[in-house]
Design a protein around this motif. Structure first.
Motif, PDB file in Angstrom:
ATOM      1  N   UNK A  59       0.827  -1.207   0.000  1.00  9.08           N
ATOM      2  CA  UNK A  59       0.000   0.000   0.000  1.00  9.08           C
ATOM      3  C   UNK A  59       0.861   1.255   0.000  1.00  9.08           C
ATOM      4  N   UNK A  60       1.996   1.201   0.705  1.00  5.58           N
ATOM      5  CA  UNK A  60       2.885   2.359   0.786  1.00  5.58           C
ATOM      6  C   UNK A  60       3.762   2.500  -0.445  1.00  5.58           C
ATOM      7  N   UNK A  61       4.236   1.385  -1.020  1.00  3.53           N
ATOM      8  CA  UNK A  61       5.299   1.442  -2.024  1.00  3.53           C
ATOM      9  C   UNK A  61       4.899   1.063  -3.456  1.00  3.53           C
ATOM     10  N   UNK A  62       3.726   0.478  -3.668  1.00  4.11           N
ATOM     11  CA  UNK A  62       3.408  -0.058  -4.998  1.00  4.11           C
ATOM     12  C   UNK A  62       3.294   1.032  -6.067  1.00  4.11           C
ATOM     13  N   UNK A  63       2.941   2.248  -5.699  1.00  4.94           N
ATOM     14  CA  UNK A  63       2.771   3.321  -6.683  1.00  4.94           C
ATOM     15  C   UNK A  63       4.088   3.993  -7.056  1.00  4.94           C
ATOM     16  N   UNK A  64       5.151   3.648  -6.336  1.00  6.97           N
ATOM     17  CA  UNK A  64       6.435   4.296  -6.558  1.00  6.97           C
ATOM     18  C   UNK A  64       6.947   4.069  -7.970  1.00  6.97           C
ATOM     19  N   UNK A  65       7.345   5.154  -8.630  1.00  4.30           N
ATOM     20  CA  UNK A  65       7.843   5.044  -9.996  1.00  4.30           C
ATOM     21  C   UNK A  65       8.827   6.172 -10.259  1.00  4.30           C
ATOM     22  N   UNK A  66       9.852   5.907 -11.056  1.00  2.00           N
ATOM     23  CA  UNK A  66      10.805   6.949 -11.430  1.00  2.00           C
ATOM     24  C   UNK A  66      10.723   7.210 -12.930  1.00  2.00           C
ATOM     25  N   UNK A  67       9.590   6.843 -13.505  1.00  2.38           N
ATOM     26  CA  UNK A  67       9.385   7.115 -14.925  1.00  2.38           C
ATOM     27  C   UNK A  67       9.184   8.620 -15.133  1.00  2.38           C
ATOM     28  N   UNK A  68       9.578   9.111 -16.279  1.00  2.00           N
ATOM     29  CA  UNK A  68       9.377  10.517 -16.620  1.00  2.00           C
ATOM     30  C   UNK A  68       8.501  10.623 -17.852  1.00  2.00           C
ATOM     31  N   UNK A  69       7.819  11.744 -17.958  1.00  2.00           N
ATOM     32  CA  UNK A  69       6.966  11.997 -19.122  1.00  2.00           C
ATOM     33  C   UNK A  69       7.042  13.485 -19.438  1.00  2.00           C
ATOM     34  N   UNK A  70       6.913  13.816 -20.707  1.00  2.00           N
ATOM     35  CA  UNK A  70       7.040  15.213 -21.146  1.00  2.00           C
ATOM     36  C   UNK A  70       5.687  15.912 -21.080  1.00  2.00           C
ATOM     37  N   UNK A  71       5.255  16.247 -19.872  1.00  2.00           N
ATOM     38  CA  UNK A  71       3.978  16.947 -19.707  1.00  2.00           C
ATOM     39  C   UNK A  71       4.073  18.352 -20.297  1.00  2.00           C
ATOM     40  N   UNK A  72       3.034  18.761 -21.031  1.00  2.00           N
ATOM     41  CA  UNK A  72       3.042  20.109 -21.609  1.00  2.00           C
ATOM     42  C   UNK A  72       2.748  21.167 -20.546  1.00  2.00           C
ATOM     43  N   UNK A  73       1.796  20.896 -19.658  1.00  2.00           N
ATOM     44  CA  UNK A  73       1.559  21.783 -18.518  1.00  2.00           C
ATOM     45  C   UNK A  73       2.610  21.499 -17.455  1.00  2.00           C
ATOM     46  N   UNK A  74       2.904  22.499 -16.643  1.00  2.00           N
ATOM     47  CA  UNK A  74       3.893  22.310 -15.581  1.00  2.00           C
ATOM     48  C   UNK A  74       3.430  21.231 -14.618  1.00  2.00           C
ATOM     49  N   UNK A  75       4.205  20.168 -14.419  1.00  2.00           N
ATOM     50  CA  UNK A  75       3.792  19.112 -13.485  1.00  2.00           C
ATOM     51  C   UNK A  75       3.807  19.617 -12.043  1.00  2.00           C
ATOM     52  N   UNK A  76       2.927  19.071 -11.220  1.00  2.00           N
ATOM     53  CA  UNK A  76       2.869  19.435  -9.814  1.00  2.00           C
ATOM     54  C   UNK A  76       3.612  18.387  -8.999  1.00  2.00           C
ATOM     55  N   UNK A  77       4.734  18.768  -8.426  1.00  2.00           N
ATOM     56  CA  UNK A  77       5.506  17.877  -7.560  1.00  2.00           C
ATOM     57  C   UNK A  77       5.054  18.118  -6.117  1.00  2.00           C
ATOM     58  N   UNK A  78       3.910  17.513  -5.775  1.00  2.00           N
ATOM     59  CA  UNK A  78       3.312  17.713  -4.463  1.00  2.00           C
ATOM     60  C   UNK A  78       3.912  16.701  -3.486  1.00  2.00           C
ATOM     61  N   UNK A  79       5.142  16.986  -3.089  1.00  2.00           N
ATOM     62  CA  UNK A  79       5.870  16.081  -2.205  1.00  2.00           C
ATOM     63  C   UNK A  79       6.709  16.895  -1.233  1.00  2.00           C
TER      64      UNK A  79
END
Length: 431
Positions: free
Chosen positions: A12-32
């Motif tokens: 539940x804590x770790x399964x969503x973890x990913x270091x993939x990147x994507x070229x978002x056109x809008x500024x991505x929100x790094x809510x961390x």
């Protein structure tokens, strides 16, 4: 063990973890709150050099993207985004002044800033001298002392629309090798970019026009990147002398950007002024439409100011876009594409007329904010300028019947219709 083979609570804590990147056109929100380090040396390098991202209070990719955006809009070298406009003013000043120093400021400034000078900075042994006639270069020059470390003013003042001769005042600041800090909130970079006229630092309440939607708080400090250690180092020892433990000076590490680097490294994060990445994202989204909004708001404001000036119930209109304003010629020289959308006007009926006005509007909103897409009204004498004496309010053009308007993007015919209806009601009240 892998995440897939771990037990339920761990997945539940770790399964969503990913270091993939994507070229978002809008500024991505790094809510961390923080960022993962690659290895031991990566963490050590971040803490020794400040490169990359480790903790959102000291840096965040979303925040950094918006800082670059706003620095570009103001023709600056770099910017620091903070949590509010008041934080921007405080951070900018605390980056250049310290105990025993002196500031010269226009008296025509936001009351929160004036309170910062008189109440908070005074407790830190930082004194401020206020200049009443900002159009007189000699008045600025006469107020400067050997321990003056900054000049401060608003490009377009709240509330009387006094317009700063940025080039003239910045030249005076250059004579004594101190920065001119300009609050450009009301003019916005869409109409005026003070750094292009010699100012060293620009601040904004990004909550206002830059965001535009009245949903978030934020502030920004933009620096010209031209700090000259040879000329100004004696006025900024904290930038040119070695740090604690013999660490390299800020100037040796950042050169002409030393002043803004000091704000980023030593003032904003230590005083806790860092913004939310979500707020940064919303400010950046708003700034993308700044020119469109300011153009419409300024056009609406000029038409409304002209209309108000012709009304019998109105005693005066203080809008820099009108030839009747004492700073109109300065406004024509500096403001490009409009004269802004915030101004005051004074009703003949005094306080009773002002009360009736704010309680009767329907399209206008009665609230303490400016730069919104919505049109707003406020009575300065009993709100923003309530702590001033009658004499001080008179100097600022604020009387019992004075109202401040912040014009939005609505259809101007609807705004004038609302004003016309209310003024008719006011006339009946004071007749």
């Amino acid at each position: 063990m892998t995440v897939d083979t771990a037990r339920f609570a761990t997945r539940a804590v770790h399964a969503a973890r990913s270091r993939e990147t994507a070229a978002a056109r809008a500024t991505p929100i790094y809510l961390t709150a923080g960022f993962e380090f690659d290895d031991f040396d990566h963490a050590a390098d971040h803490f020794s050099t400040g490169t990359g991202f480790g903790y959102t209070r000291t840096g965040n990719p979303t925040v950094r993207a918006v800082e670059r955006q706003l620095a570009s809009l103001e023709s600056g070298a770099d910017a620091v985004l903070v949590a509010s406009g008041q934080a921007a003013v405080s951070t900018a000043l605390l980056s250049v002044v310290g105990a025993g120093d002196h500031i010269v400021s226009s008296t025509h400034i936001y009351e929160g800033t004036r309170g910062l000078f008189l109440d908070n900075l005074a407790r830190l042994d930082i004194e401020t001298t206020f200049v009443e006639d900002i159009a007189d270069p000699d008045a600025w020059r006469a107020a400067i002392r050997p321990n003056t470390r900054a000049l401060f003013a608003e490009s377009l003042a709240n509330a009387r629309n006094d317009v700063l001769d940025v080039a003239a005042v910045s030249a005076i600041a250059d004579e004594v090798a101190v920065p001119l800090i300009v609050d450009n909130t009301l003019a916005t970079p869409s109409l005026l970019r003070p750094i292009e006229h010699g100012a060293a630092v620009v601040v904004h309440s990004a909550s206002k026009f830059l965001a535009g939607h009245g949903s978030v708080l934020g502030g920004v400090i933009v620096d010209d990147g031209r700090f000259d250690a040879e000329r100004a180092g004696h006025n900024a020892p904290h930038l040119v002398l070695p740090g604690r433990g013999g660490a390299p000076s800020v100037f040796s590490r950042h050169g002409g950007r030393a002043r803004i680097a000091y704000a980023r490294e030593s003032v904003a994060p230590r005083f806790g002024a860092s913004p939310s990445p979500l707020n940064a994202f919303l400010i950046g989204q708003g700034a993308e439409t700044l020119s469109l909004r300011v153009e419409r708001q300024s056009r609406n404001a000029l038409e409304i100011a002209r209309w108000l000036e012709s009304q019998d119930a109105v005693e005066s209109v203080d809008y820099a876009g009108l030839p009747s304003h004492p700073h109109h010629e300065t406004a024509v020289r500096y403001l490009e594409g409009g004269f802004g959308s915030i101004f005051t006007f004074t009703l003949r009926g005094g306080l009773p007329a002002a009360r009736r006005f704010v309680e009767d509007v329907r399209v206008f909103t009665h609230m303490t904010h400016i730069g919104d897409v919505r049109s707003l009204v406020l009575h300065p004498g009993t709100t923003s300028h309530a702590q001033r004496t009658d004499a001080e309010r008179a100097v600022l053009g604020v009387g019992p019947g004075t109202l401040r308007l912040s014009i939005g993007i609505e259809d101007v015919a609807d705004l004038i219709a609302d004003l016309s209806r209310v003024l008719e009601s006011v006339r009946e009240t004071v007749a």
